[in-house]
Design a protein around this motif. Structure first.
Motif, short mmCIF file in Angstrom:
data_model
loop_
_atom_site.label_atom_id
_atom_site.label_comp_id
_atom_site.label_asym_id
_atom_site.label_seq_id
_atom_site.Cartn_x
_atom_site.Cartn_y
_atom_site.Cartn_z
N THR A 1 -60.29 -46.07 -34.27
CA THR A 1 -59.73 -46.75 -32.78
C THR A 1 -59.02 -45.35 -31.82
N ALA A 2 -57.66 -46.34 -32.53
CA ALA A 2 -56.47 -45.74 -32.26
C ALA A 2 -56.92 -44.42 -32.27
N ARG A 3 -57.51 -44.02 -33.47
CA ARG A 3 -57.03 -41.91 -32.81
C ARG A 3 -58.17 -41.73 -31.81
N ASP A 4 -58.57 -42.48 -32.02
CA ASP A 4 -59.91 -41.65 -31.41
C ASP A 4 -59.62 -41.66 -29.31
N LEU A 5 -59.22 -43.33 -29.26
CA LEU A 5 -58.70 -43.24 -27.59
C LEU A 5 -57.81 -43.30 -27.83
N THR A 6 -56.34 -42.74 -28.04
CA THR A 6 -55.39 -42.08 -28.07
C THR A 6 -54.92 -40.70 -27.33
N PRO A 7 -56.15 -40.10 -27.35
CA PRO A 7 -56.03 -38.63 -26.21
C PRO A 7 -55.87 -39.24 -24.93
N ARG A 8 -57.52 -39.45 -24.73
CA ARG A 8 -57.42 -40.42 -23.33
C ARG A 8 -56.76 -41.25 -22.99
N LEU A 9 -55.91 -41.58 -23.59
CA LEU A 9 -54.95 -43.08 -22.70
C LEU A 9 -53.52 -42.35 -22.62
N ARG A 10 -52.87 -41.01 -23.12
CA ARG A 10 -52.56 -39.78 -23.03
C ARG A 10 -52.39 -39.62 -21.48
N GLU A 11 -53.90 -39.19 -21.36
CA GLU A 11 -54.25 -39.02 -19.78
C GLU A 11 -54.16 -39.08 -19.14
N LEU A 12 -54.04 -40.97 -18.90
CA LEU A 12 -54.13 -42.05 -18.18
C LEU A 12 -52.58 -42.32 -18.38
N ASP A 13 -51.32 -41.43 -19.08
CA ASP A 13 -50.07 -41.91 -19.09
C ASP A 13 -49.89 -43.11 -19.25
N ILE A 14 -50.76 -43.31 -20.21
CA ILE A 14 -50.58 -45.60 -20.34
C ILE A 14 -48.39 -45.04 -21.38
N GLN A 15 -47.92 -46.53 -21.13
CA GLN A 15 -46.47 -45.79 -22.14
C GLN A 15 -46.52 -46.40 -23.20
N LEU A 16 -47.34 -47.17 -23.55
CA LEU A 16 -46.89 -47.93 -24.47
C LEU A 16 -48.72 -48.83 -25.43
N VAL A 17 -48.04 -48.86 -26.76
CA VAL A 17 -49.55 -49.97 -27.02
C VAL A 17 -48.46 -51.43 -27.84
N GLU A 18 -48.71 -52.38 -27.36
CA GLU A 18 -48.70 -53.36 -28.31
C GLU A 18 -49.64 -53.97 -29.35
N GLN A 19 -49.10 -53.89 -30.44
CA GLN A 19 -49.68 -54.58 -31.83
C GLN A 19 -51.32 -54.55 -31.83
N PRO A 20 -51.56 -52.59 -31.74
CA PRO A 20 -52.65 -52.42 -31.96
C PRO A 20 -53.81 -52.57 -33.29
N PHE A 21 -52.86 -52.68 -34.51
CA PHE A 21 -53.90 -53.34 -35.63
C PHE A 21 -53.32 -54.56 -36.20
N PRO A 22 -53.45 -55.18 -36.39
CA PRO A 22 -53.55 -56.31 -37.68
C PRO A 22 -52.42 -56.21 -38.76
N THR A 23 -51.62 -57.26 -37.77
CA THR A 23 -49.95 -57.35 -39.08
C THR A 23 -49.62 -56.55 -40.14
N ALA A 24 -51.19 -57.16 -41.07
CA ALA A 24 -51.87 -57.21 -42.77
C ALA A 24 -51.90 -54.74 -43.02
N ASP A 25 -52.39 -54.78 -41.90
CA ASP A 25 -52.95 -53.26 -42.37
C ASP A 25 -51.88 -52.31 -41.85
N VAL A 26 -50.81 -52.71 -42.67
CA VAL A 26 -49.38 -51.43 -42.84
C VAL A 26 -50.09 -49.86 -43.33
N ASP A 27 -51.14 -49.44 -43.61
CA ASP A 27 -51.77 -48.70 -43.95
C ASP A 27 -52.09 -48.35 -42.58
N ALA A 28 -52.67 -49.02 -41.52
CA ALA A 28 -53.19 -48.37 -40.29
C ALA A 28 -52.15 -47.62 -39.33
N TYR A 29 -50.85 -48.48 -39.41
CA TYR A 29 -49.70 -48.49 -38.61
C TYR A 29 -49.16 -46.86 -38.84
N ARG A 30 -49.14 -46.89 -40.47
CA ARG A 30 -48.43 -45.33 -40.74
C ARG A 30 -48.89 -44.36 -40.40
#
Length: 348
Positions: A187-216
């Motif tokens: 979800t994050a990978r697919d949404l990021t280009p559109r979010l960049r186009e909208l000049d979104i400043q940052l994202v808080e806690q996109p993934f579950p805390t335990a999903d360390v692999d997704a953050y990396r």
């Protein structure tokens, strides 16, 4: 030393929705300490996102609060360290810590922020949170928003893109988004280009805390959004984990346990070159005034729940060009706000 605690319910103007829950009221508590004939008050919000309940907060303050504070507040640093290190629910530590900070100002006859050498008006503008709603409801909330410095929009999935597009067309304010752990990496990978186009400043806690692999994995994406950890950052130890997963952390008194403990988290984050956002749960102006004592340590401010409340129990905070203006009363600067008068009953 006398310690009392009372429960209170904060009622919202409307139902607030995030990806995790929906609510129209929050139960919290206010601790009062009386020492040398001077009273101080502090608000304690249960860390409900981490399974904490108001009953255990109130019970801890009732049972152990006076013992933890001791018989003398003449060495406030030692007292506040004891509160921060107390093995008690977060909300109990937050309430007692706040009451001590209020007492210090009241006994000196000055606002506590003045004792701390802080300016009355916070240096950074605050953000304001917009809950999940349909596009029309979202735009109505944006139009009704106070004159703040940024908007933070709660989001759930790709279905929120239409809302974000509509808000971007309606305002030039910076927009931050908060997924509250609702996304996966795809979800994050697919949404990021559109979010960049909208000049979104940052994202808080996109993934579950335990999903360390997704953050990396997300850190490796080109042109990704800056990531701030909220649910994934509660204490100094979690800050050291955050440095490998995110660009910043969101700190709250209701996660770390008051001004003293949260200050430790903020200083640790800054030493590790993490950006710091000072935020809140749904709290009254009493708790927000407690948090505001830490504003000089924050890169971003997100203290906005006063704008969400119906019949708030405390008043004293102002707003000047998006920046919070602290109250000038002795102590934390806020005063009890009398409830709205009830409509007279119709005669029978």
């Amino acid at each position: 030393m006398e310690v009392r605690v009372r429960r209170t319910t904060l009622r919202l103007l409307t139902t607030f929705r995030s990806s995790r829950l929906a609510y129209d009221s929050i139960d919290t508590c206010v601790a009062t300490i009386v020492h040398r004939g001077v009273a101080g008050q502090g608000e304690g919000t249960p860390a409900w996102a981490h399974g904490e309940h108001l009953d255990e907060v109130v019970e801890a303050v009732d049972a152990e609060g006076a013992t933890v504070l001791g018989d003398d507040l003449s060495d406030p640093d030692r007292v506040l360290d004891r509160v921060a290190d107390w093995d008690a629910p977060v909300g109990a530590r937050m309430a007692l810590d706040g009451a001590v900070h209020d007492w210090l100002g009241r006994v000196a006859g000055r606002p506590t922020w003045q004792l701390f050498g802080q300016p009355r008006t916070l240096a950074q503008p605050t953000g304001h949170t917009i809950g999940i709603a349909d596009t029309a409801g979202t735009l109505a909330a944006v139009a009704a928003a106070p004159p703040v410095g940024a908007l933070k929009m709660k989001v759930r999935d790709a279905g929120d893109l239409a809302r974000l597009v509509a808000v971007r067309a309606a305002t030039t304010l910076p927009i931050r988004i908060d997924a509250n752990e609702a996304w996966d990496f795809d979800t994050a990978r697919d949404l990021t280009p559109r979010l960049r186009e909208l000049d979104i400043q940052l994202v808080e806690q996109p993934f579950p805390t335990a999903d360390v692999d997704a953050y990396r994995r997300y850190r490796e994406l080109p042109d990704r959004l800056p990531v701030f950890l909220d649910e994934g950052c509660t204490d100094v130890a979690s800050v050291h984990t955050a440095r490998h997963l995110a660009d910043g952390v969101v700190v709250k008194l209701a996660k770390s346990g008051g001004v003293r403990a949260t200050g430790r988290v903020m200083r640790a984050a800054r030493r590790l070159d993490l950006a710091v956002m000072l935020s809140c749960n749904c709290e009254s102006e009493l708790a927000l005034s407690q948090a505001a004592l830490l504003a000089p340590l924050a890169h971003r401010i997100d203290l906005d729940s006063q704008f969400l409340l119906r019949d708030p129990p405390f008043r004293g905070l102002g707003l000047d060009r998006g920046r919070i203006v602290l109250g000038d009363a002795p102590g934390l600067g806020v005063l009890p706000h009398p409830p709205a008068p009830r409509a007279p009953e119709a005669s029978r």
